[in-house]
Design an enzyme around this catalytic site. Structure first.
Site, PDB file in Angstrom:
ATOM      1  N   SER A 119       9.033  -2.324  33.274  1.00 32.14           N
ATOM      2  CA  SER A 119      10.202  -2.230  34.779  1.00 32.14           C
ATOM      3  C   SER A 119       9.799  -2.806  36.295  1.00 32.14           C
ATOM      4  O   SER A 119       8.788  -3.652  36.145  1.00 32.14           O
ATOM      5  CB  SER A 119      11.301  -0.705  35.029  1.00 32.14           C
ATOM      6  OG  SER A 119      12.320  -1.054  35.357  1.00 32.14           O
ATOM      7  N   ASP A 174      19.973  -4.284  28.834  1.00 27.60           N
ATOM      8  CA  ASP A 174      19.360  -3.156  29.764  1.00 27.60           C
ATOM      9  C   ASP A 174      20.214  -2.612  30.642  1.00 27.60           C
ATOM     10  O   ASP A 174      21.403  -3.853  31.361  1.00 27.60           O
ATOM     11  CB  ASP A 174      18.006  -4.058  29.662  1.00 27.60           C
ATOM     12  CG  ASP A 174      17.736  -3.345  30.824  1.00 27.60           C
ATOM     13  OD1 ASP A 174      17.905  -2.466  32.255  1.00 27.60           O
ATOM     14  OD2 ASP A 174      16.318  -3.078  30.780  1.00 27.60           O
ATOM     15  N   HIS A 208      17.019   0.664  29.177  1.00 29.02           N
ATOM     16  CA  HIS A 208      15.723  -0.236  29.934  1.00 29.02           C
ATOM     17  C   HIS A 208      14.568   1.254  29.096  1.00 29.02           C
ATOM     18  O   HIS A 208      14.798   2.220  28.925  1.00 29.02           O
ATOM     19  CB  HIS A 208      16.615   0.486  30.665  1.00 29.02           C
ATOM     20  CG  HIS A 208      15.625  -0.012  31.564  1.00 29.02           C
ATOM     21  ND1 HIS A 208      15.017  -1.321  32.483  1.00 29.02           N
ATOM     22  CD2 HIS A 208      14.666   0.762  33.129  1.00 29.02           C
ATOM     23  CE1 HIS A 208      14.019  -1.295  33.185  1.00 29.02           C
ATOM     24  NE2 HIS A 208      14.529  -0.231  33.874  1.00 29.02           N
TER      25      HIS A 208
END
Length: 232
Positions: A119, A174, A208
């Site tokens: 991320s 995600d 995610h």
């Protein structure tokens, strides 16, 4: 983190099982620490590789109502056209370059170091690899995007890593960093470095986060880019 940022503790480290001749520096996501990723790499460790998982400094994050949390740089928004913390991204990138320099001083050449992250950490790893003069073994970019993408290819043209290998992974479910961002980032990367060296892997139903299948792909990438040295 690297001698010039006292607000972050020392990195979580998974030492090599024998003499370390290669290293992976992996950057966690927003609000996290390096500890969980150190545990993940301990589960897929390769004997000659040292894993370094630094912790981001704590700072107020605009996206989260200015709450203090571990963050490599400020995030103003998650939309494609959101403003970016250019000064913060560049400052964080310099800290990561200093961390790479430290490993070089420890005896591991930069071309035996993979930089990676998840991320926000993956975003920083891509940006750093494209702007550094340190030649790296490759980048592992999980569930992320390329920050300051409008500043390329000017920066990439001067990069030592035009031929580096990149493993980019993204879950197709995600909700935070949309799968489309991952696809767009891969296409942008192919315009900046050798397209044949970019591998994009998607994971059906993955939100995610990371998954075991993804970590196996990460291990295979590390094994390929950081093979044992013949006299080990």
């Amino acid at each position: 983190m690297c001698g010039n940022n006292m607000s972050a503790p020392l990195p979580a480290i998974v030492p090599a099982a024998r003499k370390a001749t290669a290293a992976v520096i992996f950057l966690h996501g927003l609000g996290d620490t390096g500890h969980g990723w150190a545990e993940a790499f301990a589960g897929i460790r390769i004997p000659h590789v040292k894993y370094i998982c630094p912790h981001a400094p704590t700072m107020p994050v605009t996206l989260n109502m200015r709450m203090n949390m571990p963050s490599w740089f400020d995030i103003y928004g998650l939309s494609a056209n959101a403003n970016e913390d250019e000064a913060g991204i560049k400052r964080a990138s310099e800290n990561i370059k200093a961390l790479i320099d430290q490993e070089v001083k420890n005896g591991i050449p930069s071309h035996r170091i993979i930089l990676g992250g998840f991320s926000q950490g993956g975003a920083l790893s891509l940006y750093t690899a494209l702007t550094t003069q340190q030649k790296l073994a490759g980048v592992v970019a999980l569930s992320c995007w390329l920050p300051l993408h409008k500043s390329f290819p000017q920066a990439a043209a001067n990069s030592a890593n035009k031929d580096m290998h990149v493993l980019q992974c993204h879950g197709d479910a995600d909700p935070l960093v949309p799968y489309a961002f991952g696809i767009q980032t891969a296409e942008k990367m192919k315009a900046l470095i050798s397209p044949a060296n970019i591998t994009f892997k998607s994971y059906r139903g993955l939100p995610h986060s990371a998954c075991p299948e993804e970590m196996v792909d990460v291990k295979r990438f590390i094994e390929k880019q950081l093979p044992p040295i013949s006299d080990e």
